[in-house]
Design a protein around this motif. Structure first.
Motif, PDB file in Angstrom:
ATOM      1  N   ILE A  30      -6.194   0.648  -1.377  1.00 56.17           N
ATOM      2  CA  ILE A  30      -4.766   0.392  -1.449  1.00 56.17           C
ATOM      3  C   ILE A  30      -4.084   1.250  -0.397  1.00 56.17           C
ATOM      4  CG2 ILE A  30      -2.710   0.820  -2.821  1.00 56.17           C
ATOM      5  CD1 ILE A  30      -3.999  -0.310  -5.159  1.00 56.17           C
ATOM      6  N   TYR A  31      -3.191   0.636   0.351  1.00 60.36           N
ATOM      7  CA  TYR A  31      -2.345   1.344   1.299  1.00 60.36           C
ATOM      8  C   TYR A  31      -0.949   1.431   0.690  1.00 60.36           C
ATOM      9  CZ  TYR A  31      -6.064   0.076   4.502  1.00 60.36           C
ATOM     10  OH  TYR A  31      -7.274  -0.082   5.097  1.00 60.36           O
ATOM     11  N   ILE A  32      -0.281   2.553   0.879  1.00 61.41           N
ATOM     12  CA  ILE A  32       1.058   2.732   0.337  1.00 61.41           C
ATOM     13  C   ILE A  32       2.017   3.002   1.484  1.00 61.41           C
ATOM     14  CG2 ILE A  32       2.524   4.103  -1.168  1.00 61.41           C
ATOM     15  CD1 ILE A  32      -0.017   4.734  -2.796  1.00 61.41           C
ATOM     16  N   LEU A  33       3.037   2.170   1.601  1.00 62.01           N
ATOM     17  CA  LEU A  33       4.093   2.356   2.589  1.00 62.01           C
ATOM     18  C   LEU A  33       5.366   2.719   1.849  1.00 62.01           C
ATOM     19  CD1 LEU A  33       3.458  -0.794   4.793  1.00 62.01           C
ATOM     20  CD2 LEU A  33       2.723   1.535   5.236  1.00 62.01           C
ATOM     21  N   GLN A  34       6.068   3.712   2.355  1.00 62.72           N
ATOM     22  CA  GLN A  34       7.306   4.132   1.714  1.00 62.72           C
ATOM     23  C   GLN A  34       8.349   4.378   2.785  1.00 62.72           C
ATOM     24  OE1 GLN A  34       6.935   7.668  -0.682  1.00 62.72           O
ATOM     25  NE2 GLN A  34       9.072   8.158  -0.390  1.00 62.72           N
ATOM     26  N   GLY A  35       9.566   3.924   2.553  1.00 67.32           N
ATOM     27  CA  GLY A  35      10.636   4.145   3.511  1.00 67.32           C
ATOM     28  C   GLY A  35      11.973   4.274   2.824  1.00 67.32           C
ATOM     29  N   SER A  36      12.871   5.022   3.434  1.00 73.61           N
ATOM     30  CA  SER A  36      14.214   5.168   2.886  1.00 73.61           C
ATOM     31  C   SER A  36      15.214   5.260   4.029  1.00 73.61           C
ATOM     32  CB  SER A  36      14.317   6.407   1.987  1.00 73.61           C
ATOM     33  OG  SER A  36      14.044   7.567   2.728  1.00 73.61           O
ATOM     34  N   VAL A  37      16.439   4.932   3.715  1.00 68.42           N
ATOM     35  CA  VAL A  37      17.515   4.986   4.704  1.00 68.42           C
ATOM     36  C   VAL A  37      18.712   5.703   4.097  1.00 68.42           C
ATOM     37  CG1 VAL A  37      16.829   2.876   5.889  1.00 68.42           C
ATOM     38  CG2 VAL A  37      18.405   2.739   3.990  1.00 68.42           C
ATOM     39  N   LEU A  38      19.517   6.281   4.942  1.00 66.01           N
ATOM     40  CA  LEU A  38      20.795   6.878   4.584  1.00 66.01           C
ATOM     41  C   LEU A  38      20.732   7.753   3.336  1.00 66.01           C
ATOM     42  CD1 LEU A  38      23.726   7.043   5.506  1.00 66.01           C
ATOM     43  CD2 LEU A  38      24.226   5.192   3.917  1.00 66.01           C
ATOM     44  N   LYS A  39      20.192   8.946   3.505  1.00 66.01           N
ATOM     45  CA  LYS A  39      20.181   9.914   2.416  1.00 66.01           C
ATOM     46  C   LYS A  39      21.571  10.521   2.284  1.00 66.01           C
ATOM     47  CE  LYS A  39      15.373  11.181   2.988  1.00 66.01           C
ATOM     48  NZ  LYS A  39      14.431  12.275   3.194  1.00 66.01           N
ATOM     49  N   VAL A  40      22.044  10.687   1.041  1.00 70.50           N
ATOM     50  CA  VAL A  40      23.360  11.265   0.794  1.00 70.50           C
ATOM     51  C   VAL A  40      23.242  12.428  -0.173  1.00 70.50           C
ATOM     52  CG1 VAL A  40      24.622   9.135   1.253  1.00 70.50           C
ATOM     53  CG2 VAL A  40      23.844   9.617  -1.047  1.00 70.50           C
ATOM     54  N   GLY A  41      24.087  13.437   0.016  1.00 67.02           N
ATOM     55  CA  GLY A  41      24.101  14.574  -0.882  1.00 67.02           C
ATOM     56  C   GLY A  41      24.747  15.781  -0.242  1.00 67.02           C
TER      57      GLY A  41
ATOM     58  N   THR B 243      15.019   4.025  -1.854  1.00 65.27           N
ATOM     59  CA  THR B 243      13.674   3.981  -1.280  1.00 65.27           C
ATOM     60  C   THR B 243      12.979   2.682  -1.659  1.00 65.27           C
ATOM     61  OG1 THR B 243      13.526   6.376  -1.451  1.00 65.27           O
ATOM     62  CG2 THR B 243      11.465   5.211  -1.185  1.00 65.27           C
ATOM     63  N   VAL B 244      12.238   2.155  -0.726  1.00 67.65           N
ATOM     64  CA  VAL B 244      11.394   0.995  -0.987  1.00 67.65           C
ATOM     65  C   VAL B 244       9.944   1.445  -0.847  1.00 67.65           C
ATOM     66  CG1 VAL B 244      11.468   0.158   1.406  1.00 67.65           C
ATOM     67  CG2 VAL B 244      10.930  -1.425  -0.429  1.00 67.65           C
ATOM     68  N   ALA B 245       9.117   1.029  -1.787  1.00 65.40           N
ATOM     69  CA  ALA B 245       7.688   1.338  -1.741  1.00 65.40           C
ATOM     70  C   ALA B 245       6.916   0.030  -1.790  1.00 65.40           C
ATOM     71  CB  ALA B 245       7.276   2.229  -2.903  1.00 65.40           C
ATOM     72  N   SER B 246       5.901  -0.057  -0.968  1.00 67.19           N
ATOM     73  CA  SER B 246       5.066  -1.248  -0.928  1.00 67.19           C
ATOM     74  C   SER B 246       3.619  -0.816  -1.045  1.00 67.19           C
ATOM     75  CB  SER B 246       5.311  -2.008   0.375  1.00 67.19           C
ATOM     76  OG  SER B 246       4.562  -3.198   0.383  1.00 67.19           O
ATOM     77  N   LEU B 247       2.921  -1.349  -2.030  1.00 68.50           N
ATOM     78  CA  LEU B 247       1.503  -1.102  -2.208  1.00 68.50           C
ATOM     79  C   LEU B 247       0.771  -2.319  -1.677  1.00 68.50           C
ATOM     80  CD1 LEU B 247       2.996   0.616  -4.424  1.00 68.50           C
ATOM     81  CD2 LEU B 247       0.834   0.602  -5.626  1.00 68.50           C
ATOM     82  N   ILE B 248      -0.122  -2.104  -0.739  1.00 75.28           N
ATOM     83  CA  ILE B 248      -0.843  -3.205  -0.113  1.00 75.28           C
ATOM     84  C   ILE B 248      -2.310  -3.086  -0.490  1.00 75.28           C
ATOM     85  CG2 ILE B 248      -1.470  -4.303   2.054  1.00 75.28           C
ATOM     86  CD1 ILE B 248       1.131  -3.039   3.194  1.00 75.28           C
ATOM     87  N   TYR B 249      -2.810  -4.083  -1.184  1.00 74.48           N
ATOM     88  CA  TYR B 249      -4.214  -4.124  -1.573  1.00 74.48           C
ATOM     89  C   TYR B 249      -4.973  -4.937  -0.542  1.00 74.48           C
ATOM     90  CZ  TYR B 249      -8.480  -5.010  -4.125  1.00 74.48           C
ATOM     91  OH  TYR B 249      -9.804  -5.091  -4.483  1.00 74.48           O
ATOM     92  N   ASP B 250      -5.922  -4.306   0.092  1.00 77.50           N
ATOM     93  CA  ASP B 250      -6.747  -4.953   1.107  1.00 77.50           C
ATOM     94  C   ASP B 250      -8.189  -4.812   0.658  1.00 77.50           C
ATOM     95  OD1 ASP B 250      -7.913  -5.978   3.350  1.00 77.50           O
ATOM     96  OD2 ASP B 250      -7.389  -4.307   4.658  1.00 77.50           O
ATOM     97  N   GLY B 251      -8.771  -5.879   0.178  1.00 75.03           N
ATOM     98  CA  GLY B 251     -10.126  -5.765  -0.334  1.00 75.03           C
ATOM     99  C   GLY B 251     -10.786  -7.113  -0.545  1.00 75.03           C
ATOM    100  N   THR B 252     -11.761  -7.091  -1.419  1.00 73.22           N
ATOM    101  CA  THR B 252     -12.493  -8.320  -1.734  1.00 73.22           C
ATOM    102  C   THR B 252     -12.471  -8.528  -3.235  1.00 73.22           C
ATOM    103  OG1 THR B 252     -14.593  -7.148  -1.929  1.00 73.22           O
ATOM    104  CG2 THR B 252     -14.050  -8.047   0.224  1.00 73.22           C
ATOM    105  N   ARG B 253     -12.689  -9.767  -3.630  1.00 78.91           N
ATOM    106  CA  ARG B 253     -12.877 -10.064  -5.043  1.00 78.91           C
ATOM    107  C   ARG B 253     -13.842 -11.224  -5.165  1.00 78.91           C
ATOM    108  NH1 ARG B 253      -7.094 -12.496  -6.999  1.00 78.91           N
ATOM    109  NH2 ARG B 253      -6.923 -14.139  -5.445  1.00 78.91           N
ATOM    110  N   GLU B 254     -14.466 -11.298  -6.309  1.00 75.10           N
ATOM    111  CA  GLU B 254     -15.440 -12.355  -6.540  1.00 75.10           C
ATOM    112  C   GLU B 254     -14.731 -13.623  -6.986  1.00 75.10           C
ATOM    113  OE1 GLU B 254     -18.238 -10.911  -9.386  1.00 75.10           O
ATOM    114  OE2 GLU B 254     -19.267  -9.683  -7.909  1.00 75.10           O
ATOM    115  N   GLU B 255     -15.136 -14.728  -6.420  1.00 72.33           N
ATOM    116  CA  GLU B 255     -14.620 -16.028  -6.835  1.00 72.33           C
ATOM    117  C   GLU B 255     -15.798 -16.969  -7.049  1.00 72.33           C
ATOM    118  OE1 GLU B 255     -11.754 -17.678  -4.187  1.00 72.33           O
ATOM    119  OE2 GLU B 255     -10.341 -16.030  -4.481  1.00 72.33           O
ATOM    120  N   THR B 256     -15.651 -17.848  -8.010  1.00 71.24           N
ATOM    121  CA  THR B 256     -16.677 -18.851  -8.281  1.00 71.24           C
ATOM    122  C   THR B 256     -16.267 -20.144  -7.586  1.00 71.24           C
ATOM    123  OG1 THR B 256     -17.091 -17.852 -10.430  1.00 71.24           O
ATOM    124  CG2 THR B 256     -17.928 -20.069 -10.077  1.00 71.24           C
TER     125      THR B 256
END
Length: 132
Positions: A1-12, A34-47
């Motif tokens: 799994i790859y995780i991408l995270q990004g945010s814009v315009l922090k306030v405080g 913040t936006v987070a995206s989990l990217i699954y890159d792999g294999t799975r078994e199929e019949t």
């Protein structure tokens, strides 16, 4: 799994203590959408069904595939820095949770429970830079 995270315009709030005209210390707390995206890159078994003329058989094959799960949340940042003229040296700690990554149709990802997944965004960073 790859995780991408990004945010814009922090306030405080930002607090500054000026030691001299050229030297200062800053402390701050910020909220960031913040936006987070989990990217699954792999294999799975199929019949799959294989036919050889009039004979039908099934076989299990490994297939590559990519799926992604994206959600929004709010993260926090707490830090301080020291400024000398245009140079800046600092550190901050980012923390928070991105909740409700709820993609029930992808529950069969091998080894991962993505239904109602909560992603923790904690990290610590040091930085050196210029401030004009």
């Amino acid at each position: 799994i790859y995780i991408l995270q990004g945010s814009v315009l922090k306030v405080g709030p930002n607090f500054t203590y000026a030691i001299t005209d050229d030297l200062g210390i800053d402390a701050y707390y910020q909220l960031a959408p913040t936006v987070a995206s989990l990217i699954y890159d792999g294999t799975r078994e199929e019949t799959q069904i294989v036919t050889d003329g009039s004979i039908f058989t099934t076989e299990v094959v490994q297939k590559d595939y990519i799926e992604d799960f994206t959600s929004l949340g709010v993260t926090h940042s707490l830090g301080f820095n020291a400024r000398y003229k245009v140079f800046i040296l600092g550190c901050n700690f980012n923390f928070g949770n991105i909740k409700d990554i709820d993609r029930g149709e992808f529950e069969d990802l091998p080894g991962y429970d993505v239904k109602n997944y909560t992603y923790r965004t904690g990290n610590f960073r040091f930085y050196i830079g210029f401030k004009f």
